[in-house]
Design a protein around this motif. Structure first.
Motif: not given
Length: 228
Positions: A9-10, A4-7
């Motif tokens: 970014a992390f 995902s985009a969040e992963q």
């Protein structure tokens, strides 16, 4: 499986944090190495010189001697606290002669030196103007040093109008302030492992003595020599 985009970014943030931590560690290690090298250079400079204090032609002197090259540096302490007429009369000088000698031989910013044993003794002013001298100003103290006496150079050695020695950035330093046309100006005398470097009040005229050789040079080159 797509992230995902969040992963993403992390992971990118973690990567940047790790890179920043590595850079900080490398910078700290480099700083520690630089400080260690500076400390080692300072110790070599201290070990290279001997010093004694004694009386001379104009009163009290601190004299430094570099046994390997034979370089001698004489620093006058300035006019004694008693000074005045009594000090002059003891030597039989007229007031004009006293003022002339005061100007030529001492105070913060000037010193006498001999680049090597047997070489010409020279007086050096705060503006790096030099004049030949027939003998050392503190001849007996110079003789004691060249005969093998002397103390290890360290911080806190009193040198009259020059203040006290400090140990920093690879050399033993004396600092003074002199009045010139543009106002108060700092001068520095650095005792190094191989001789000395004098940063005068005139940027275009400084000198160094390295391995017994006299080197006239501008301040930029003198500063470069100190950083080597």
């Amino acid at each position: 499986v797509a992230m995902s985009a969040e992963q993403m970014a992390f992971l990118e943030a973690r990567k940047q944090a790790q890179a920043a931590a590595k850079a900080a560690q490398e910078a700290a290690e480099k700083q520690n190495t630089t400080e260690e090298l500076s400390d080692a250079s300072s110790r070599r400079s201290q070990d290279a010189w001997k010093w004694l204090e004694g009386k001379g032609a104009l009163g009290q002197y601190t004299v430094f001697f570099h046994p390997v090259s034979g370089t001698v540096v004489e620093v006058w302490h300035g006019i004694p606290a008693s000074s005045s007429r009594e000090w002059v009369d003891l030597r039989g000088w007229e007031a004009r002669a006293f003022k002339l000698m005061q100007f030529r031989a001492g105070g913060a910013g000037s010193f006498t030196f001999q680049r090597a044993q047997g070489a010409q003794i020279k007086y050096c002013s705060a503006l790096c103007s030099m004049q030949d001298e027939a003998t050392p100003f503190a001849a007996e103290t110079v003789e004691r040093l060249t005969a093998g006496e002397g103390k290890k150079v360290d911080a806190g050695i009193a040198a009259g109008d020059w203040g006290q020695t400090a140990v920093k950035e690879g050399s033993v330093v004396l600092q003074g302030t002199v009045e010139v046309r543009d106002g108060p100006t700092a001068v520095e005398l650095h005792l190094t492992q191989h001789g000395f470097v004098f940063l005068s009040a005139e940027p275009s005229k400084c000198i160094a003595v390295r391995n017994g050789e006299l080197l006239p040079l501008p301040r930029s080159d003198a500063m470069r020599m100190l950083s080597e």
